[in-house]
Design a protein around this motif. Sequence first.
Motif, mmCIF file in Angstrom:
data_model
loop_
_atom_site.group_PDB
_atom_site.id
_atom_site.type_symbol
_atom_site.label_atom_id
_atom_site.label_comp_id
_atom_site.label_asym_id
_atom_site.label_seq_id
_atom_site.Cartn_x
_atom_site.Cartn_y
_atom_site.Cartn_z
ATOM 1 N N THR A 119 -21.592 24.486 -17.719
ATOM 2 C CA THR A 119 -21.518 23.300 -16.840
ATOM 3 C C THR A 119 -21.612 23.929 -15.473
ATOM 4 O O THR A 119 -21.393 25.112 -15.269
ATOM 5 N N ARG A 120 -21.472 23.236 -14.584
ATOM 6 C CA ARG A 120 -21.546 23.563 -12.940
ATOM 7 C C ARG A 120 -20.488 22.916 -12.337
ATOM 8 O O ARG A 120 -20.040 21.815 -12.483
ATOM 9 N N GLU A 121 -19.925 23.623 -11.628
ATOM 10 C CA GLU A 121 -18.719 22.876 -10.584
ATOM 11 C C GLU A 121 -19.057 23.526 -9.010
ATOM 12 O O GLU A 121 -20.049 24.271 -8.943
ATOM 13 N N GLY A 122 -18.265 22.680 -8.300
ATOM 14 C CA GLY A 122 -18.535 23.025 -6.791
ATOM 15 C C GLY A 122 -18.398 24.569 -6.363
ATOM 16 O O GLY A 122 -17.511 25.279 -6.637
ATOM 17 N N GLY A 123 -19.402 24.845 -5.483
ATOM 18 C CA GLY A 123 -19.394 26.107 -4.984
ATOM 19 C C GLY A 123 -20.432 27.045 -5.688
ATOM 20 O O GLY A 123 -20.763 28.080 -5.338
ATOM 21 N N HIS A 124 -20.776 26.742 -7.109
ATOM 22 C CA HIS A 124 -21.515 27.342 -7.990
ATOM 23 C C HIS A 124 -22.991 27.064 -7.721
ATOM 24 O O HIS A 124 -23.086 26.073 -7.732
ATOM 25 N N LYS A 250 1.633 11.190 -13.466
ATOM 26 C CA LYS A 250 1.988 12.374 -12.872
ATOM 27 C C LYS A 250 1.370 13.887 -13.371
ATOM 28 O O LYS A 250 1.303 14.074 -14.344
ATOM 29 N N ASN A 251 0.831 14.631 -12.107
ATOM 30 C CA ASN A 251 0.061 15.845 -12.213
ATOM 31 C C ASN A 251 -1.230 15.764 -12.832
ATOM 32 O O ASN A 251 -1.703 16.892 -13.102
ATOM 33 N N PHE A 252 -1.850 14.687 -13.219
ATOM 34 C CA PHE A 252 -2.891 14.689 -14.086
ATOM 35 C C PHE A 252 -4.221 14.804 -13.193
ATOM 36 O O PHE A 252 -4.456 13.988 -12.093
ATOM 37 N N LEU A 253 -4.843 15.852 -13.378
ATOM 38 C CA LEU A 253 -6.216 16.384 -12.674
ATOM 39 C C LEU A 253 -7.320 15.541 -13.273
ATOM 40 O O LEU A 253 -7.571 15.278 -14.413
ATOM 41 N N ILE A 254 -8.138 15.416 -12.204
ATOM 42 C CA ILE A 254 -9.620 14.963 -12.663
ATOM 43 C C ILE A 254 -10.638 15.945 -12.186
ATOM 44 O O ILE A 254 -10.672 16.272 -11.249
ATOM 45 N N THR A 255 -10.956 16.820 -13.349
ATOM 46 C CA THR A 255 -11.534 17.906 -13.303
ATOM 47 C C THR A 255 -12.937 17.963 -12.419
ATOM 48 O O THR A 255 -13.821 16.965 -12.082
ATOM 49 N N GLU A 256 -13.126 19.040 -11.476
ATOM 50 C CA GLU A 256 -14.273 19.148 -10.647
ATOM 51 C C GLU A 256 -15.573 19.076 -11.623
ATOM 52 O O GLU A 256 -16.668 18.761 -10.969
ATOM 53 N N ALA A 257 -15.408 19.218 -12.866
ATOM 54 C CA ALA A 257 -16.917 18.885 -13.706
ATOM 55 C C ALA A 257 -17.376 17.903 -13.730
ATOM 56 O O ALA A 257 -18.438 17.718 -14.036
ATOM 57 N N LEU A 258 -16.736 16.858 -13.316
ATOM 58 C CA LEU A 258 -17.205 15.493 -13.335
ATOM 59 C C LEU A 258 -18.270 15.509 -12.215
ATOM 60 O O LEU A 258 -19.268 14.681 -12.461
ATOM 61 N N ARG A 259 -17.767 15.974 -11.053
ATOM 62 C CA ARG A 259 -18.753 15.993 -9.916
ATOM 63 C C ARG A 259 -19.833 17.137 -10.305
ATOM 64 O O ARG A 259 -21.040 16.640 -9.975
ATOM 65 N N GLY A 260 -19.433 18.200 -11.080
ATOM 66 C CA GLY A 260 -20.751 18.790 -11.509
ATOM 67 C C GLY A 260 -21.856 18.316 -12.347
ATOM 68 O O GLY A 260 -23.029 18.556 -12.590
ATOM 69 N N GLU A 261 -21.365 17.132 -13.107
ATOM 70 C CA GLU A 261 -22.135 16.138 -14.015
ATOM 71 C C GLU A 261 -22.553 14.979 -13.413
ATOM 72 O O GLU A 261 -23.040 14.184 -13.760
#
Length: 533
Positions: A119-124, A250-261
């Motif tokens: 997959t692709r993420e921000g900055g790649h 609490k503390n739950f991240l929404i991964t950057e991979a969503l924006r990559g997709e």
Amino acid sequence: MSSTVEHRCDVLIIGSGAAGLSLALKLAHKYNVIVLSKSTLSEGSTRYAQGGIAAVFDEQDSIESHVADTLDAGAGLCDEEAVRFTASQAKSCMEWLINYGVPFDQEKDEHGVERFHLTREGGHSHRRILHAADATGHAVQTSLQEAVLQHPNIHLFERYNAIDLVRHKDAPNQCLGAYVWNRKKEHVEFIRSRFTALATGGASKVYQYTSNPDVSSGDGIAMAWRAGCSVANMEFNQFHPTCLFHPEAKNFLITEALRGEGAFLCHADGSKFMHKFDPRGDLAPRDIVARAIDYEMKRLGKDCMYLDISHKSADFIVKHFPNIYRKCRSLGIDITRHPIPVVPAAHYSCGGVKTDFNAKTDLDNLYAIGEVAYTGLHGANRMASNSLLECIVFAHAAAKDILAKQDKPVFEQEIPAWDESQVGNSDEEVVIQHNWHELRLFMWDYVGIVRTNKRLERALRRIELLQQEIHDYYANFRVSNNLLELRNLVTVAELIVRCAMNRKESRGLHYNLDYPDMLDEAKVTVLAGRVSR
């Protein structure tokens, strides 16, 4: 003076995430290893990492491209040699993880041949992120844990806090192990080791809002500083742009991979805004995205912004992001139909204990690997999915250096016992809790995503007052988990603020309204420790 229980090992590893467990597995065929875990073995930032690990596996990609993207994300402050070293080691290190059973996602190409799904993420600029659905860190942690638990030369000390690194007047520049606090028996012990490695993770718990687990209290950075090691670039604290905004999340991240997709950031009415801040839009680096969300929230007086992937098919969303789908659904949010409420949260420390490419610190026999270390890889902003990669690459480098020193003798001088004869049990734990909340709140308000000179000065004054209170408290009462963590967080807060005050510009993750422009010359902020002077 009371006697202190003493343990012995060849290598003491403080921390049980990807960095610490990888180092243990690389050394255990030759050395007797103790792995110290502050909580349970699995509790740490690695377990919660979602997105993946960056490595060049695609024929259309290249190490040069990975290097260029990382340098660009680092806002001119990366050490290019460190970036190239890391990127060139990435594929072999990922193959090492694969051999340990890490189940990276695979797919079939047009010829029906299995290959890794990238997959692709921000900055790649390319798809180069190996991942295990949206729970890559959990997969890495689980696979390494299984191997560690089966190894006869690796001994696990769970629910132990490291207190301080140990030196001796006859060997002042040498680390001899650490004083540790046995949380189960509530007494201090000493672990004597030929080599010690800090793999304690970052320090984002210094902020009120963070994606990190409770154990991320900067212990390794603070201990190394007290022992005389240099630290660098502590002003660069990465705020993950998209943490789930919900009182029960609490503390739950929404991964950057969503924006990559294909997910996009928007207001409550669905209108997009990232195009106003960067031509890369939703795939801009994290510092730009976090500042954009923070700006829009403050401009509109809103508690959150939104991340929308509902335009993708439900099957695609559930297949690629099953954990996020389940978590949001459990809170009444169906991400296949509705946008996700998100806010920035302190996520990653780009600075840390200064090391070389063998992960060696200023102190002989002391290594630092993973988020606790400053290697030069991240510069002024960490690019997505380079963090777990750094853990593995530098764990391998440290192991190689330690294995080359098998003949190094053990320092046998007697170490002073821990003296608790003059202290008592505290009956005012509320004092620690009050100081704890005060620290995290003013760090968020004064040393957060946007800073000013006055805010930094106010923060430093409050830190100095807290340091005196904690020193007095520490001198009079027996140690506890909360006291040890507070002591370390206040030390880290001071290092962050002093580094921020030294940087007379805005660059990457450090944005100061009094110095909004970036200087032509990029310089690393180094606070020299006693050993290096």
